[in-house]
Design a protein around this motif. Structure first.
Motif, short mmCIF file in Angstrom:
data_model
loop_
_atom_site.label_atom_id
_atom_site.label_comp_id
_atom_site.label_asym_id
_atom_site.label_seq_id
_atom_site.Cartn_x
_atom_site.Cartn_y
_atom_site.Cartn_z
N THR A 1 14.71 -20.37 -9.08
CA THR A 1 13.31 -20.68 -8.75
C THR A 1 12.39 -20.31 -9.91
N GLY A 2 12.74 -19.25 -10.64
CA GLY A 2 11.97 -18.90 -11.83
C GLY A 2 12.05 -19.98 -12.89
N ALA A 3 13.27 -20.53 -13.07
CA ALA A 3 13.45 -21.59 -14.06
C ALA A 3 12.68 -22.86 -13.68
N MET A 4 12.46 -23.05 -12.38
CA MET A 4 11.71 -24.22 -11.92
C MET A 4 10.21 -23.99 -11.92
N GLY A 5 9.77 -22.81 -12.34
CA GLY A 5 8.35 -22.52 -12.44
C GLY A 5 7.74 -21.83 -11.23
N ASP A 6 8.57 -21.51 -10.21
CA ASP A 6 8.05 -20.83 -9.02
C ASP A 6 8.08 -19.32 -9.26
N ASP A 7 7.11 -18.86 -10.03
CA ASP A 7 7.07 -17.45 -10.40
C ASP A 7 6.83 -16.53 -9.20
N GLY A 8 6.07 -17.02 -8.21
CA GLY A 8 5.79 -16.20 -7.03
C GLY A 8 7.04 -15.88 -6.25
N THR A 9 7.88 -16.89 -6.04
CA THR A 9 9.14 -16.66 -5.32
C THR A 9 10.06 -15.77 -6.14
N ASN A 10 10.15 -16.03 -7.44
CA ASN A 10 10.97 -15.20 -8.31
C ASN A 10 10.53 -13.74 -8.25
N ASP A 11 9.23 -13.50 -8.33
CA ASP A 11 8.70 -12.14 -8.32
C ASP A 11 8.99 -11.45 -6.99
N MET A 12 8.80 -12.16 -5.87
CA MET A 12 9.03 -11.54 -4.57
C MET A 12 10.50 -11.19 -4.37
N LEU A 13 11.39 -12.10 -4.80
CA LEU A 13 12.82 -11.84 -4.64
C LEU A 13 13.25 -10.64 -5.47
N VAL A 14 12.76 -10.56 -6.70
CA VAL A 14 13.18 -9.46 -7.58
C VAL A 14 12.54 -8.15 -7.15
N SER A 15 11.23 -8.14 -6.96
CA SER A 15 10.51 -6.89 -6.71
C SER A 15 10.68 -6.37 -5.29
N ALA A 16 10.95 -7.24 -4.35
CA ALA A 16 11.05 -6.81 -2.95
C ALA A 16 12.49 -6.88 -2.44
N VAL A 17 13.05 -8.09 -2.36
CA VAL A 17 14.37 -8.24 -1.75
C VAL A 17 15.45 -7.52 -2.55
N ILE A 18 15.50 -7.77 -3.86
CA ILE A 18 16.58 -7.20 -4.67
C ILE A 18 16.43 -5.69 -4.84
N ARG A 19 15.25 -5.24 -5.17
CA ARG A 19 15.08 -3.80 -5.40
C ARG A 19 15.28 -2.99 -4.12
N THR A 20 14.78 -3.50 -3.01
CA THR A 20 14.99 -2.80 -1.73
C THR A 20 16.46 -2.80 -1.36
N GLY A 21 17.12 -3.96 -1.51
CA GLY A 21 18.54 -4.06 -1.15
C GLY A 21 19.42 -3.17 -1.99
N GLU A 22 19.15 -3.12 -3.29
CA GLU A 22 19.96 -2.28 -4.17
C GLU A 22 19.82 -0.80 -3.81
N LEU A 23 18.60 -0.37 -3.55
CA LEU A 23 18.36 1.03 -3.20
C LEU A 23 19.04 1.39 -1.88
#
Length: 214
Positions: free
Chosen positions: A167-189
């Motif tokens: 999604t980041g490569a397609m220009g959807d920075d908002g979705t990319n940011d939410m997935l990385v900062s929320a879903v991925i970081r919360t899941g990893e922790l």
């Protein structure tokens, strides 16, 4: 010329009651409607993203949303069924993680809506979409319950990493940011906290002490 109509207090009260009845406060129950937007479609929103990009993002987000709703439910189930010497600590930890997953459910669903899509919400629809395996209806041993949560986390993280990159490569920075900062970081922790409970470490002695007593 007909006489002018006069309004008595009695007729005024009747008129007021009639108007009140007509306007009323009774809710309109049992209403029916047709679907005004089908699942899997996107509306045109002025968010500077193409319909194709938004459609792709919504598809990926709805998969993560379905799996996250199941993970939330697993956390609550295992929170209730926890037992053993670490009952109290894990009972509280799993409930904390469940609350954080519920926040993610809302965040992902709102992102789908922001893109003009339809977020999956009905549990029966969620069950059709999720890839997280169904657990037994009864209780499992504690290590098995923790392992099941870890496997669900890894499944969601794998999906989220891939979706964030694309999604980041397609220009959807908002979705990319939410997935990385929320879903991925919360899941990893959360996965870290769970995994450490599966380390086979004695509670009352060190390995050196055990060798000394041999």
């Amino acid at each position: 010329m007909p006489p002018a109509k006069t309004t008595t207090p009695a007729t005024a009260k009747t008129s007021t009651q009639a108007a009140s009845k007509k306007k009323g406060s009774q809710p309109w129950l049992h209403q029916q409607s047709t679907e005004i937007q089908r699942f899997g479609t996107v509306r045109q929103f002025p968010v500077a993203l193409s319909a194709e990009t938004r459609m792709y993002s919504c598809e990926r987000l709805n998969q993560i949303l379905a799996d996250t709703q199941i993970l939330f439910a697993l956390y609550k189930k295992h929170h209730w069924l926890m037992r053993g010497p670490t009952f109290y600590q894990l009972h509280l930890l799993l409930d904390k993680h469940a609350g954080e997953q519920l926040e993610l459910v809302d965040a992902v669903a709102e992102r789908v809506q922001t893109l003009g899509g339809i977020a999956v919400g009905d549990p029966r629809h969620v069950a059709e979409l999720t890839r997280v395996p169904r657990p037994p209806d009864g209780a499992e041993e504690v290590p098995a319950m923790l392992s099941r949560l870890l496997e669900a986390h890894e499944m969601i993280l794998t999906e989220a990493h891939d979706a964030a990159a694309k999604t980041g490569a397609m220009g959807d920075d908002g979705t990319n940011d939410m997935l990385v900062s929320a879903v991925i970081r919360t899941g990893e922790l959360q996965a870290w906290f769970l995994a450490e409970h599966l380390v086979d470490t004695p509670l009352v002695r060190t390995e050196e002490a055990a060798r000394t007593r041999r």
